[in-house]
Scaffold this motif. Sequence first.
Motif, PDB file in Angstrom:
ATOM      1  N   GLY A  58     104.013  65.983  61.530  1.00  0.00           N
ATOM      2  CA  GLY A  58     104.483  65.543  60.237  1.00  0.00           C
ATOM      3  C   GLY A  58     105.609  66.436  59.740  1.00  0.00           C
ATOM      4  N   PRO A  59     106.303  66.046  58.686  1.00  0.00           N
ATOM      5  CA  PRO A  59     107.466  66.795  58.205  1.00  0.00           C
ATOM      6  C   PRO A  59     107.151  68.196  57.714  1.00  0.00           C
ATOM      7  CG  PRO A  59     106.859  65.059  56.654  1.00  0.00           C
ATOM      8  CD  PRO A  59     106.063  64.830  57.890  1.00  0.00           C
ATOM      9  N   GLU A  60     105.909  68.463  57.337  1.00  0.00           N
ATOM     10  CA  GLU A  60     105.527  69.793  56.859  1.00  0.00           C
ATOM     11  C   GLU A  60     104.878  70.650  57.939  1.00  0.00           C
ATOM     12  OE1 GLU A  60     106.534  70.648  53.877  1.00  0.00           O
ATOM     13  OE2 GLU A  60     107.327  68.603  53.663  1.00  0.00           O
ATOM     14  N   ASP A  61     104.701  70.104  59.114  1.00  0.00           N
ATOM     15  CA  ASP A  61     104.048  70.850  60.192  1.00  0.00           C
ATOM     16  C   ASP A  61     105.036  71.787  60.881  1.00  0.00           C
ATOM     17  OD1 ASP A  61     101.774  69.417  59.629  1.00  0.00           O
ATOM     18  OD2 ASP A  61     102.066  67.962  61.252  1.00  0.00           O
ATOM     19  N   GLY A  62     104.498  72.837  61.479  1.00  0.00           N
ATOM     20  CA  GLY A  62     105.304  73.735  62.298  1.00  0.00           C
ATOM     21  C   GLY A  62     105.085  73.421  63.768  1.00  0.00           C
ATOM     22  N   VAL A  63     105.993  73.894  64.623  1.00  0.00           N
ATOM     23  CA  VAL A  63     105.878  73.637  66.058  1.00  0.00           C
ATOM     24  C   VAL A  63     105.984  74.944  66.829  1.00  0.00           C
ATOM     25  CG1 VAL A  63     106.777  71.291  65.879  1.00  0.00           C
ATOM     26  CG2 VAL A  63     108.355  73.178  66.305  1.00  0.00           C
ATOM     27  N   GLU A 120     103.534  86.218  59.381  1.00  0.00           N
ATOM     28  CA  GLU A 120     103.851  85.246  58.346  1.00  0.00           C
ATOM     29  C   GLU A 120     102.834  85.311  57.202  1.00  0.00           C
ATOM     30  OE1 GLU A 120     106.543  83.472  58.552  1.00  0.00           O
ATOM     31  OE2 GLU A 120     107.072  83.793  60.652  1.00  0.00           O
ATOM     32  N   ASP A 121     103.314  85.093  55.981  1.00  0.00           N
ATOM     33  CA  ASP A 121     102.401  85.024  54.829  1.00  0.00           C
ATOM     34  C   ASP A 121     101.534  83.771  54.896  1.00  0.00           C
ATOM     35  OD1 ASP A 121     103.373  87.394  53.768  1.00  0.00           O
ATOM     36  OD2 ASP A 121     104.972  86.364  52.659  1.00  0.00           O
ATOM     37  N   THR A 122     102.161  82.656  55.234  1.00  0.00           N
ATOM     38  CA  THR A 122     101.422  81.396  55.400  1.00  0.00           C
ATOM     39  C   THR A 122     101.929  80.692  56.652  1.00  0.00           C
ATOM     40  OG1 THR A 122     103.008  80.159  54.035  1.00  0.00           O
ATOM     41  CG2 THR A 122     101.071  81.094  52.917  1.00  0.00           C
ATOM     42  N   VAL A 123     101.045  79.992  57.316  1.00  0.00           N
ATOM     43  CA  VAL A 123     101.395  79.249  58.529  1.00  0.00           C
ATOM     44  C   VAL A 123     100.926  77.806  58.364  1.00  0.00           C
ATOM     45  CG1 VAL A 123     101.038  79.025  61.016  1.00  0.00           C
ATOM     46  CG2 VAL A 123     101.205  81.298  59.982  1.00  0.00           C
ATOM     47  N   PRO A 124     101.824  76.829  58.515  1.00  0.00           N
ATOM     48  CA  PRO A 124     101.438  75.419  58.373  1.00  0.00           C
ATOM     49  C   PRO A 124     100.642  74.951  59.586  1.00  0.00           C
ATOM     50  CG  PRO A 124     103.682  75.561  59.138  1.00  0.00           C
ATOM     51  CD  PRO A 124     103.247  76.987  58.865  1.00  0.00           C
ATOM     52  N   PRO A 125     100.094  73.755  59.547  1.00  0.00           N
ATOM     53  CA  PRO A 125      99.503  73.187  60.759  1.00  0.00           C
ATOM     54  C   PRO A 125     100.525  73.223  61.896  1.00  0.00           C
ATOM     55  CG  PRO A 125      98.964  71.831  58.871  1.00  0.00           C
ATOM     56  CD  PRO A 125      99.964  72.843  58.396  1.00  0.00           C
ATOM     57  N   LEU A 126     100.060  73.588  63.088  1.00  0.00           N
ATOM     58  CA  LEU A 126     100.964  73.827  64.222  1.00  0.00           C
ATOM     59  C   LEU A 126     100.731  72.814  65.338  1.00  0.00           C
ATOM     60  CD1 LEU A 126     100.484  77.704  64.438  1.00  0.00           C
ATOM     61  CD2 LEU A 126     102.522  76.531  63.577  1.00  0.00           C
ATOM     62  N   TRP A 127     101.812  72.544  66.066  1.00  0.00           N
ATOM     63  CA  TRP A 127     101.762  71.710  67.261  1.00  0.00           C
ATOM     64  C   TRP A 127     102.414  72.488  68.406  1.00  0.00           C
ATOM     65  CZ3 TRP A 127     100.920  66.039  67.175  1.00  0.00           C
ATOM     66  CH2 TRP A 127     100.503  65.573  65.918  1.00  0.00           C
ATOM     67  N   HIS A 128     101.657  72.705  69.475  1.00  0.00           N
ATOM     68  CA  HIS A 128     102.256  73.272  70.683  1.00  0.00           C
ATOM     69  C   HIS A 128     102.747  72.117  71.543  1.00  0.00           C
ATOM     70  CE1 HIS A 128     101.828  75.443  74.789  1.00  0.00           C
ATOM     71  NE2 HIS A 128     103.060  75.530  74.333  1.00  0.00           N
ATOM     72  N   LEU A 129     104.050  71.959  71.631  1.00  0.00           N
ATOM     73  CA  LEU A 129     104.686  70.862  72.362  1.00  0.00           C
ATOM     74  C   LEU A 129     105.014  71.359  73.762  1.00  0.00           C
ATOM     75  CD1 LEU A 129     106.869  69.914  69.310  1.00  0.00           C
ATOM     76  CD2 LEU A 129     104.861  68.660  70.120  1.00  0.00           C
ATOM     77  N   GLY A 146      91.713  81.088  64.275  1.00  0.00           N
ATOM     78  CA  GLY A 146      91.633  80.470  62.957  1.00  0.00           C
ATOM     79  C   GLY A 146      92.832  79.637  62.552  1.00  0.00           C
ATOM     80  N   TYR A 147      93.810  79.459  63.456  1.00  0.00           N
ATOM     81  CA  TYR A 147      94.978  78.643  63.130  1.00  0.00           C
ATOM     82  C   TYR A 147      94.676  77.165  63.400  1.00  0.00           C
ATOM     83  CZ  TYR A 147      97.713  82.951  62.998  1.00  0.00           C
ATOM     84  OH  TYR A 147      98.193  84.194  62.683  1.00  0.00           O
ATOM     85  N   ASP A 148      95.275  76.308  62.603  1.00  0.00           N
ATOM     86  CA  ASP A 148      95.203  74.866  62.817  1.00  0.00           C
ATOM     87  C   ASP A 148      96.312  74.511  63.805  1.00  0.00           C
ATOM     88  OD1 ASP A 148      95.208  72.123  62.765  1.00  0.00           O
ATOM     89  OD2 ASP A 148      95.545  71.929  60.617  1.00  0.00           O
ATOM     90  N   CYS A 149      95.961  74.350  65.073  1.00  0.00           N
ATOM     91  CA  CYS A 149      96.979  74.134  66.112  1.00  0.00           C
ATOM     92  C   CYS A 149      96.520  73.051  67.075  1.00  0.00           C
ATOM     93  CB  CYS A 149      97.251  75.433  66.875  1.00  0.00           C
ATOM     94  SG  CYS A 149      98.599  75.288  68.070  1.00  0.00           S
TER      95      CYS A 149
END
Length: 237
Positions: A58-63, A120-129, A146-149
């Motif tokens: 999604g647009p707010e997710d990190g990769v 990082e102070d905050t980490v968004p939901p992550l996708w390992h591509l 504990g990361y959402d990945c």
Amino acid sequence: MLLSRRVRLVNRLPVLLTRPARGNGEFAEALRGALGAVEIIENPLLEIVPLEPVELPGPEDGVIFTSARAVEVFSNWQEGAGRRAWCVGNRTAEAAREAGFAAVAGDGAAAHLPALLGREDTVPPLWHLRGVHQRRDVAAELQALGYDCRSMIIYDQRALPLAAQIRTRLEAGEAMVAPLFSPRTAGLLAAEVKNMGANLRVVALSSAVADKWPAPSAVAERPDAAAMLEAVRREVG
């Protein structure tokens, strides 16, 4: 002077490049810039084949990118558009920035990605591509911390054979320098030259790559292109 230049070229070993086509081309260009007159043989042992992902971030997710090829393939489906991207090393981060990502570069080792995220102070939901074949399950390791990945396959790394003319030269005992950038490529080349008596001077990107080569090899001081160039220069002569 002409004779002297020809002698130096004859005395230099050819370099066998076995990365996927784009990686071969980039490293070949760097080699020519660093070494000048040297024979460069490009014979990819892997082909990058894009696979359409089941889902997209999604647009707010990190990769997370652990190779520049992953950046290139992912760009077929989404633009960077300023999205955060954590990258295994500088070359991957450069590719991500060119694709429009706000990229953070690690030190070249996937094992150190958790430490990179930990800054990082905050980490968004992550996708390992990633590709079909991977050395370590980055997503699972991050989930355990504990990361959402999520892990999403976006390409395959299909094996290719050595060309017949290269096999002929190796079977004749011709010495070549072979830079190896991944454990899988090291294993594929080892299988291709098994029982051939090939005279290869292997330069490995890391100890993990060297472990997949069944003979002694030189290991780059750092897992990056600059260190590989220097290590190859020493072997070429």
